[in-house]
Scaffold this active site. Sequence first.
Site, PDB file in Angstrom:
ATOM      1  N   GLU A  12      22.304  11.176  23.129  1.00 55.98           N
ATOM      2  CA  GLU A  12      23.470  10.907  23.977  1.00 55.98           C
ATOM      3  C   GLU A  12      23.709  12.027  24.986  1.00 55.98           C
ATOM      4  O   GLU A  12      24.582  11.912  25.837  1.00 55.98           O
ATOM      5  CB  GLU A  12      24.723  10.746  23.098  1.00 55.98           C
ATOM      6  N   ASP A 203      25.739  -1.789  20.804  1.00 58.15           N
ATOM      7  CA  ASP A 203      25.562  -2.879  19.833  1.00 58.15           C
ATOM      8  C   ASP A 203      26.867  -3.647  19.714  1.00 58.15           C
ATOM      9  O   ASP A 203      27.897  -3.233  20.237  1.00 58.15           O
ATOM     10  CB  ASP A 203      25.153  -2.294  18.475  1.00 58.15           C
TER      11      ASP A 203
HETATM   12  N1  SAH Z   1      21.208   5.671  11.770  1.00 59.22           N
HETATM   13  C1  SAH Z   1      21.827   6.489  12.756  1.00 59.22           C
HETATM   14  C2  SAH Z   1      23.315   6.504  12.443  1.00 59.22           C
HETATM   15  C3  SAH Z   1      24.113   6.583  13.679  1.00 59.22           C
HETATM   16  S1  SAH Z   1      25.799   6.278  13.366  1.00 59.22           S
HETATM   17  C4  SAH Z   1      21.221   7.851  12.762  1.00 59.22           C
HETATM   18  O1  SAH Z   1      20.770   8.299  11.722  1.00 59.22           O
HETATM   19  O2  SAH Z   1      21.161   8.517  13.819  1.00 59.22           O
HETATM   20  C5  SAH Z   1      26.263   5.609  14.915  1.00 59.22           C
HETATM   21  C6  SAH Z   1      26.677   6.578  15.970  1.00 59.22           C
HETATM   22  O3  SAH Z   1      26.892   5.866  17.175  1.00 59.22           O
HETATM   23  C7  SAH Z   1      28.004   7.275  15.679  1.00 59.22           C
HETATM   24  O4  SAH Z   1      27.990   8.566  16.225  1.00 59.22           O
HETATM   25  C8  SAH Z   1      29.054   6.353  16.341  1.00 59.22           C
HETATM   26  O5  SAH Z   1      30.036   7.092  17.048  1.00 59.22           O
HETATM   27  C9  SAH Z   1      28.268   5.468  17.318  1.00 59.22           C
HETATM   28  N2  SAH Z   1      28.266   4.013  17.038  1.00 59.22           N
HETATM   29  C10 SAH Z   1      27.475   3.142  17.716  1.00 59.22           C
HETATM   30  N3  SAH Z   1      27.649   1.896  17.246  1.00 59.22           N
HETATM   31  C11 SAH Z   1      28.563   1.966  16.250  1.00 59.22           C
HETATM   32  C12 SAH Z   1      29.114   0.982  15.360  1.00 59.22           C
HETATM   33  N4  SAH Z   1      28.748  -0.296  15.405  1.00 59.22           N
HETATM   34  N5  SAH Z   1      30.030   1.392  14.431  1.00 59.22           N
HETATM   35  C13 SAH Z   1      30.376   2.694  14.367  1.00 59.22           C
HETATM   36  N6  SAH Z   1      29.873   3.665  15.172  1.00 59.22           N
HETATM   37  C14 SAH Z   1      28.960   3.317  16.113  1.00 59.22           C
END
Ligand code: SAH
Length: 236
Positions: A12, A203
């Site tokens: 990001e 998403d």
């Molecule tokens: N599997 C990923 C987890 C990312 S968590 C990894 O290991 O890198 C998702 C990140 O993107 C968080 O920082 C959150 O702020 C954002 N985000 C994007 N889509 C999201 C969703 N559907 N629900 C919650 N946070 C989301």
Amino acid sequence: MRLGIISALAEEQNGLIEAMESPVKASYGMRGYTAGKLWNVDTVCVLSRIGKVAAAMTASILVEKFGVTHIVFTGVAGSGDVGVRVGDIVVADSLVQHDMDASPLFSRFEIPLTGLSHIASDRELTRRLSSAARDFLQSEPGSSQFHRGLIASGDQFINKRSQIAALKDALPELLAVEMEGAAVAQVCFELGIPFSVIRTISDNANEDAAVDFMHFVQTVASRYAYGILKNFCIPT
Ligand code: SAH
């Protein structure tokens, strides 16, 4: 202005540190902070990692140890409204911690002892960031839209239709869900620091969210962050 830029994930923020003039790196509390001039703005960039506590700690340290006077959070989020699509940009007018619930002592979402459930972002910073985002989208091919409104944060990756529907029921004005913004908002509110949060939709917070998220983060996220922050630092 000394600007703190926070993102949760490296994707990001990729490109911003490379764009910095004479960057100076420092490590503190398991985070890497890079200070320097970003298109002539005195800036400190940092990755908070994921979740509300991680983001709150990072925002506090940016202010107390690195002396930032303003904070912008840039990252990705799940959609919280049918009109908000993957690739769209949401800038927060206000933020809520959707997993805060100390009822019946306090009403649902209220942050105890603040009297607030929604924390408003700084008007001037948010105006400038919105205009940077609109200009960026105009220069992009495609039909991505700009939105401004409510963002909700919680320590959950929302990836079920039932989960996002329940949140939307409780917060009808909801535009996007993520995991850090409202924590940064609380820290900035309590420390008196102007802040703003911008999110690109990665998403739809449904059963496809994990796959869509991974794909988006790898392909588009950093290009958006770079383009928007560049417009922000060099206003037209
Ligand atoms: N599997 C990923 C987890 C990312 S968590 C990894 O290991 O890198 C998702 C990140 O993107 C968080 O920082 C959150 O702020 C954002 N985000 C994007 N889509 C999201 C969703 N559907 N629900 C919650 N946070 C989301």
